[in-house]
Scaffold this active site. Structure first.
Site, PDB file in Angstrom:
ATOM      1  N   ARG A  18       0.813  -1.228   0.000  1.00  0.00           N
ATOM      2  CA  ARG A  18       0.000   0.000   0.000  1.00  0.00           C
ATOM      3  C   ARG A  18       0.845   1.276   0.000  1.00  0.00           C
ATOM      4  O   ARG A  18       0.354   2.374  -0.184  1.00  0.00           O
ATOM      5  CB  ARG A  18      -0.921   0.000   1.238  1.00  0.00           C
ATOM      6  N   GLU A 160     -10.738  -9.521  10.431  1.00  0.00           N
ATOM      7  CA  GLU A 160     -10.089  -8.515   9.588  1.00  0.00           C
ATOM      8  C   GLU A 160     -11.134  -7.629   8.903  1.00  0.00           C
ATOM      9  O   GLU A 160     -12.253  -8.060   8.647  1.00  0.00           O
ATOM     10  CB  GLU A 160      -9.206  -9.205   8.538  1.00  0.00           C
ATOM     11  N   ASN A 175      -7.456  -4.371  16.683  1.00  0.00           N
ATOM     12  CA  ASN A 175      -6.274  -5.158  17.012  1.00  0.00           C
ATOM     13  C   ASN A 175      -5.045  -4.332  16.645  1.00  0.00           C
ATOM     14  O   ASN A 175      -4.895  -3.900  15.504  1.00  0.00           O
ATOM     15  CB  ASN A 175      -6.316  -6.460  16.195  1.00  0.00           C
TER      16      ASN A 175
END
Ligand code: UD1
Ligand code: CA
Length: 464
Positions: A18, A160, A175
């Site tokens: 990213r 996620e 998290n």
């Protein structure tokens, strides 16, 4: 009773897709240091280098090389198949370890206090897995921690971002990617990880559900300060952490008696030390391992990199100081340029547009205007006039200039090195000095002036 043996793993093998950058993510800098260096520094305050394992993979060599000085171990994760896979790669190296702390190479604001808190909570809870969590304003992008019941430490799973169900979208607890594990249940169960998820990777986060379902205790500890556990996946996120960290550094310095005007305009690296009653004006950069004494004034637009400044030093506007050592009471600038290996004595003056390089300037000596002083050793109480140049380079090699104590070098003189000016010597203004000058001698190295009377009138064609 045997003491629990701890090891710390730092995950740093990922590519950082990213980021859109050639350089590995963990070597990108915030607050003047690579992300990974921040994490290793925090870990080193808690554990010895022999108990710290950095998992490397993408550009492993570059990462190892950059961090070799820390003395920690490196473990290669040759293929980067996820955070769970990274911990699997570590297994053979941590046999005999009771508990494993896992840190993330891209969560750089983590402090040693926070790491200790996770470890102590984990032991007190007798947990198989402890997850450090936070509740940031915007939880988007992070894995979410689902507790068994609100307010209870027990955790059922980490989900996620991409796998969140519509009702889980706004789950507020993230998290941090920082965990403590009891090694035995972790490595007994880690083989159960699969790649059936959005990225086709082995997620370490899935260990929460796996251990919970195996009847092990999985708990969460929430960080009070969410800022400390934020990650950096994009350059914009890194620059946000950079701002946070530099502001924290400015706050630390201000708490120690340093005045920083408009701290948001200053760029101050994490390891910079500044003494009480020093004043830092807006738009100053204090970088690297710079140490500044007490009662100094650093005026706007100065950039100070890896320098040591004594007490009572005045750095006027626009100075560039790089790996220089400056004595108490010295005056620099405006627009002085101290290059590496410059050592400026106590109460010495290095004035506007004076450049020094690999040069010692003795106590009380002054070079106030427009000079280049390179490879020179200048004694105490000298006066180096405006425009004096040490000619240190003959096109092939560098040569030294030695100037004793109490030497006066007149303006616009060139000192052709190698050359020595002994104690108390005088050099007349405008001299080109090519021979050594004995102590207390006057050296004149310039052409004699000729005045041609009435020359101007004659040229204009006037006749008497
Ligand atoms: C991870 C967590 C997410 C958490 C977030 C916190 C997983 C699956 N997700 O997501 O729940 O909210 O961190 O910042 O763990 N790495 C390796 N080997 C690999 C892949 C990654 O060493 O094969 C390293 C990376 O270099 C990085 C760290 O692990 O330092 C985290 O990886 P990253 O891909 O950034 O995970 P996130 O998507 O941020
Ligand atoms: Ca991350």
């Amino acid at each position: 009773m045997s003491v629990q043996r701890f090891a710390i793993a730092i995950l740093a093998a990922g590519k950082g897709t990213r980021l859109q950058s050639k350089r590995p993510k963990v070597l990108h800098c915030v607050a003047g240091k690579p992300l990974l260096q921040h994490v290793i520094d925090a870990a080193l305050r808690v554990a010895a280098p022999k108990d710290i394992f950095v998992i490397v993979g993408h550009q492993a060599q570059a990462v190892e090389q950059a961090m070799a000085h820390t003395g920690v171990h490196f473990v290669l994760q040759a293929e980067q198949r996820g955070t769970g896979h990274a911990v699997q790669a570590l297994a053979p190296f941590v046999a005999g370890v009771d508990d494993l702390l896992v840190l993330s190479g891209d969560v750089p604001l983590i402090t040693s206090e926070m790491i200790t808190q996770v470890r102590d909570f984990h032991l007190a809870q007798r947990a198989a897995m402890t997850i450090l969590t936070a509740r940031p304003k915007n939880p988007f992008g992070y894995g979410r921690v689902l507790r068994a019941a609100p307010g209870q430490p027990e955790v059922e799973a980490i989900v996620e971002q991409k796998a969140l169900t519509p009702t889980q979208q706004n789950a507020p607890e993230i998290n941090s990617g920082i965990y403590a594990f009891r090694a035995a249940p972790l490595f007994a169960q880690i083989g159960k990880l699969t790649t059936s998820n959005a990225h086709g990777e082995y997620y370490l986060t899935d260990m929460a559900a796996i251990l919970h379902q195996a009847g092990e205790r999985v708990v969460a500890l929430t960080a009070d300060d969410a800022q400390q556990v934020l990650g950096a996946n994009t350059i914009a996120e890194m620059m946000q952490l950079d701002t946070t960290m530099r502001m924290a550094t400015a706050q630390r310095l201000m708490a120690q008696g340093v005045t920083i005007f408009r701290p948001e305009t200053c760029v101050i690296d994490a390891d910079v030390v500044v003494g009480a009653d020093t004043i830092v004006e807006p738009f100053v950069q204090l970088l690297g391992h710079t140490r500044i004494g007490q009662d100094c004034l650093v005026r706007s637009y100065s950039v100070v990199q890896d320098c040591t400044l004594g007490d009572n030093v005045l750095v006027r506007q626009g100075c560039v100081l790089d790996r220089a050592v400056v004595g108490d009471g010295a005056l620099l600038g405006p627009y002085a340029h101290l290059r590496p290996e410059s050592r400026i004595g106590k109460a010495a003056h290095i004035g506007n547009f004076v450049e020094t390089k690999n040069t010692i300037v003795g106590d009380g000596s002054k070079a106030n205007h427009l000079s280049y002083l390179g490879d020179a050793e200048i004694g105490a109480n000298c006066n180096i006039g405006a425009g004096v140049i040490t000619c240190n380079y003959d096109g092939a090699r560098k040569h030294p200039t030695r100037i004793g104590d109490g030497v006066f070098v007149g303006s616009d003189s060139t000192l052709v090195a190698p050359i020595t000016l002994a104690d108390g010597a005088y050099v007349a203004a405008g001299s080109c000095i090519t021979e050594d000058v004995p102590a207390e001698a006057l050296a004149l190295g310039r052409a004699r002036q000729v005045n041609k009377l009435q020359w101007v009138r004659k040229r204009r064609g006037y006749s008497k």
